[in-house]
Design a protein around this motif. Structure first.
Motif, PDB file in Angstrom:
ATOM      1  N   MET A   1     -25.671  29.208 -35.759  1.00 14.80           N
ATOM      2  CA  MET A   1     -24.737  28.663 -34.784  1.00 14.80           C
ATOM      3  C   MET A   1     -24.202  27.319 -35.289  1.00 14.80           C
ATOM      4  O   MET A   1     -24.964  26.441 -35.644  1.00 14.80           O
ATOM      5  N   LYS A   2     -22.877  27.204 -35.342  1.00 10.59           N
ATOM      6  CA  LYS A   2     -22.285  25.967 -35.879  1.00 10.59           C
ATOM      7  C   LYS A   2     -21.534  25.199 -34.787  1.00 10.59           C
ATOM      8  O   LYS A   2     -20.687  25.775 -34.095  1.00 10.59           O
ATOM      9  N   ILE A   3     -21.864  23.917 -34.647  1.00  9.31           N
ATOM     10  CA  ILE A   3     -21.200  23.082 -33.653  1.00  9.31           C
ATOM     11  C   ILE A   3     -20.477  21.944 -34.372  1.00  9.31           C
ATOM     12  O   ILE A   3     -21.080  21.208 -35.154  1.00  9.31           O
ATOM     13  N   ILE A   4     -19.180  21.845 -34.109  1.00 11.92           N
ATOM     14  CA  ILE A   4     -18.365  20.808 -34.757  1.00 11.92           C
ATOM     15  C   ILE A   4     -17.977  19.759 -33.721  1.00 11.92           C
ATOM     16  O   ILE A   4     -17.534  20.094 -32.618  1.00 11.92           O
ATOM     17  N   ALA A   5     -18.154  18.485 -34.085  1.00 14.18           N
ATOM     18  CA  ALA A   5     -17.734  17.387 -33.205  1.00 14.18           C
ATOM     19  C   ALA A   5     -16.555  16.667 -33.831  1.00 14.18           C
ATOM     20  O   ALA A   5     -16.557  16.375 -35.028  1.00 14.18           O
ATOM     21  N   VAL A   6     -15.547  16.395 -33.020  1.00 18.28           N
ATOM     22  CA  VAL A   6     -14.337  15.731 -33.486  1.00 18.28           C
ATOM     23  C   VAL A   6     -14.275  14.347 -32.855  1.00 18.28           C
ATOM     24  O   VAL A   6     -14.175  14.219 -31.625  1.00 18.28           O
ATOM     25  N   ASN A   7     -14.353  13.323 -33.703  1.00 21.84           N
ATOM     26  CA  ASN A   7     -14.357  11.943 -33.223  1.00 21.84           C
ATOM     27  C   ASN A   7     -12.935  11.382 -33.221  1.00 21.84           C
ATOM     28  O   ASN A   7     -12.348  11.154 -34.268  1.00 21.84           O
ATOM     29  N   GLY A   8     -12.410  11.126 -32.044  1.00 23.32           N
ATOM     30  CA  GLY A   8     -11.043  10.619 -31.907  1.00 23.32           C
ATOM     31  C   GLY A   8     -10.967   9.112 -31.811  1.00 23.32           C
ATOM     32  O   GLY A   8      -9.953   8.578 -31.359  1.00 23.32           O
ATOM     33  N   SER A   9     -12.031   8.424 -32.225  1.00 24.17           N
ATOM     34  CA  SER A   9     -11.996   6.956 -32.234  1.00 24.17           C
ATOM     35  C   SER A   9     -11.758   6.450 -33.642  1.00 24.17           C
ATOM     36  O   SER A   9     -12.332   6.973 -34.597  1.00 24.17           O
ATOM     37  N   PRO A  10     -10.942   5.394 -33.775  1.00 20.47           N
ATOM     38  CA  PRO A  10     -10.777   4.815 -35.120  1.00 20.47           C
ATOM     39  C   PRO A  10     -12.040   4.118 -35.609  1.00 20.47           C
ATOM     40  O   PRO A  10     -12.178   3.890 -36.811  1.00 20.47           O
ATOM     41  N   ARG A  11     -12.952   3.780 -34.692  1.00 19.15           N
ATOM     42  CA  ARG A  11     -14.174   3.089 -35.111  1.00 19.15           C
ATOM     43  C   ARG A  11     -15.242   4.127 -35.449  1.00 19.15           C
ATOM     44  O   ARG A  11     -15.738   4.829 -34.573  1.00 19.15           O
ATOM     45  N   ARG A  12     -15.589   4.163 -36.717  1.00 22.37           N
ATOM     46  CA  ARG A  12     -16.530   5.207 -37.149  1.00 22.37           C
ATOM     47  C   ARG A  12     -17.948   4.950 -36.692  1.00 22.37           C
ATOM     48  O   ARG A  12     -18.796   5.839 -36.758  1.00 22.37           O
ATOM     49  N   ASN A  13     -18.227   3.716 -36.276  1.00 26.36           N
ATOM     50  CA  ASN A  13     -19.560   3.415 -35.755  1.00 26.36           C
ATOM     51  C   ASN A  13     -19.479   2.845 -34.342  1.00 26.36           C
ATOM     52  O   ASN A  13     -20.333   2.067 -33.942  1.00 26.36           O
ATOM     53  N   GLY A  14     -18.458   3.217 -33.617  1.00 29.63           N
ATOM     54  CA  GLY A  14     -18.268   2.678 -32.272  1.00 29.63           C
ATOM     55  C   GLY A  14     -19.008   3.495 -31.216  1.00 29.63           C
ATOM     56  O   GLY A  14     -19.889   4.314 -31.524  1.00 29.63           O
ATOM     57  N   ASN A  15     -18.617   3.246 -29.973  1.00 27.95           N
ATOM     58  CA  ASN A  15     -19.267   3.920 -28.842  1.00 27.95           C
ATOM     59  C   ASN A  15     -19.114   5.441 -28.922  1.00 27.95           C
ATOM     60  O   ASN A  15     -20.077   6.184 -28.722  1.00 27.95           O
ATOM     61  N   THR A  16     -17.898   5.878 -29.222  1.00 28.12           N
ATOM     62  CA  THR A  16     -17.628   7.324 -29.253  1.00 28.12           C
ATOM     63  C   THR A  16     -18.494   7.997 -30.316  1.00 28.12           C
ATOM     64  O   THR A  16     -19.102   9.043 -30.066  1.00 28.12           O
ATOM     65  N   ALA A  17     -18.542   7.351 -31.502  1.00 24.84           N
ATOM     66  CA  ALA A  17     -19.337   7.919 -32.601  1.00 24.84           C
ATOM     67  C   ALA A  17     -20.814   7.999 -32.199  1.00 24.84           C
ATOM     68  O   ALA A  17     -21.481   9.007 -32.482  1.00 24.84           O
ATOM     69  N   GLU A  18     -21.304   6.963 -31.534  1.00 23.71           N
ATOM     70  CA  GLU A  18     -22.727   6.967 -31.157  1.00 23.71           C
ATOM     71  C   GLU A  18     -23.016   8.059 -30.112  1.00 23.71           C
ATOM     72  O   GLU A  18     -24.033   8.757 -30.187  1.00 23.71           O
ATOM     73  N   LEU A  19     -22.101   8.215 -29.175  1.00 23.33           N
ATOM     74  CA  LEU A  19     -22.280   9.273 -28.166  1.00 23.33           C
ATOM     75  C   LEU A  19     -22.237  10.651 -28.827  1.00 23.33           C
ATOM     76  O   LEU A  19     -23.068  11.528 -28.545  1.00 23.33           O
ATOM     77  N   ILE A  20     -21.288  10.812 -29.743  1.00 20.17           N
ATOM     78  CA  ILE A  20     -21.174  12.091 -30.459  1.00 20.17           C
ATOM     79  C   ILE A  20     -22.444  12.366 -31.258  1.00 20.17           C
ATOM     80  O   ILE A  20     -22.960  13.494 -31.269  1.00 20.17           O
ATOM     81  N   GLU A  21     -22.957  11.344 -31.944  1.00 20.46           N
ATOM     82  CA  GLU A  21     -24.180  11.544 -32.744  1.00 20.46           C
ATOM     83  C   GLU A  21     -25.337  12.004 -31.854  1.00 20.46           C
ATOM     84  O   GLU A  21     -26.146  12.838 -32.251  1.00 20.46           O
ATOM     85  N   ASN A  22     -25.410  11.443 -30.654  1.00 21.25           N
ATOM     86  CA  ASN A  22     -26.469  11.876 -29.727  1.00 21.25           C
ATOM     87  C   ASN A  22     -26.273  13.326 -29.304  1.00 21.25           C
ATOM     88  O   ASN A  22     -27.233  14.100 -29.227  1.00 21.25           O
TER      89      ASN A  22
END
Ligand SMILES: Cc1cc2nc3c(=O)[nH]c(=O)nc-3n(C[C@H](O)[C@H](O)[C@H](O)COP(=O)(O)O)c2cc1C
Length: 219
Positions: A1-22
């Motif tokens: 099973m493959k799950i892809i996450a698409v980060n739409g924030s310009p900050r690669r280590n910002g809030n969105t990235a951290e939420l996505i990583e979780n």
């Protein structure tokens, strides 16, 4: 099973990235193979309205533009679940996420009641929105109705309604004293970051768990 996450924030280590990583950690701990894509690391445009994807004499669902997004659009057809993440900019998703969704959703959407979508299968999705404003302020600006169009289009094309996670009152800079930002209380922002953001990350993790449980087990 493959799950892809698409980060739409310009900050690669910002809030969105951290939420996505979780969210991806939750998915991985439930058997998923995961991948994160940072849209702002890629050079691409939004839809140019050529309608190639809807031509009767061509295979449907193929975007004619050839750029950094093209391999991702193909890879998404193989995904068993997708996580979208975007900060809120001017009460909307970021322009990078909007351009990506134009290409991804419109190329799989057909103007036909019989075949509204040519996406290969129905898959569960999650949409993580994070923003500086509080939940009460978001209600006042009718943010939910602004974002309804994405819920509707994703449901139409990918077959299932997205699970939505809204994260409010985010931490914008590591040191508030360095920026003109007197409308915020740095202390309140720090407290929110320390006490509430971990709960938001836990909610994102649970979203990943849930998507992995619901994803079709194709491999
Ligand atoms: C150009 C710009 C516009 C923004 N507009 C809004 C907004 O309308 N509402 C809001 O709550 N936050 C707004 N924000 C704040 C971000 O949504 C918020 O800080 C978010 O958590 C940032 O995510 P990131 O750390 O992944 O970049 C804006 C930020 C920027 C840079």
């Amino acid at each position: 099973m493959k799950i892809i996450a698409v980060n739409g924030s310009p900050r690669r280590n910002g809030n969105t990235a951290e939420l996505i990583e979780n969210a991806l950690a939750g998915a991985r701990n439930n058997g998923a193979e995961t991948k994160r894509v940072d849209l702002y690391a890629m050079d691409y445009k939004g839809c140019v309205s050529c309608f190639y994807c809807k031509r009767k004499d061509r295979p449907h669902g193929v975007c004619a533009l050839s750029d950094a997004l093209s391999p991702l659009l193909s890879e998404l057809k193989e995904a068993d679940a997708v996580i979208f993440g975007s900060p809120i900019y001017y009460d909307n998703i970021t322009s990078g996420m909007a351009a990506f969704l134009e290409r991804f959703l419109f190329s799989n959407y057909i103007y036909s009641e019989e075949i509204p979508t040519v996406f290969p299968k129905a898959i569960p999705t999650g949409f993580i929105y994070d923003m500086n404003i509080t939940m009460e302020q978001a209600q006042r600006v009718h943010l939910e109705s602004n974002l309804e169009k994405y819920r509707r289009s994703i449901t139409e094309v990918l077959g299932l309604a997205p699970e939505v996670l809204c994260v409010y009152d985010t931490w914008q800079f590591p040191d508030y004293s360095k920026y003109e930002s007197s409308i915020f209380s740095a202390e309140e922002k720090r407290r929110r970051r320390e006490e509430h953001f971990p709960l938001d990350c836990r909610a994102a993790y649970n979203l990943g768990v849930q998507l992995a449980e619901r994803a079709p087990k194709t491999r």
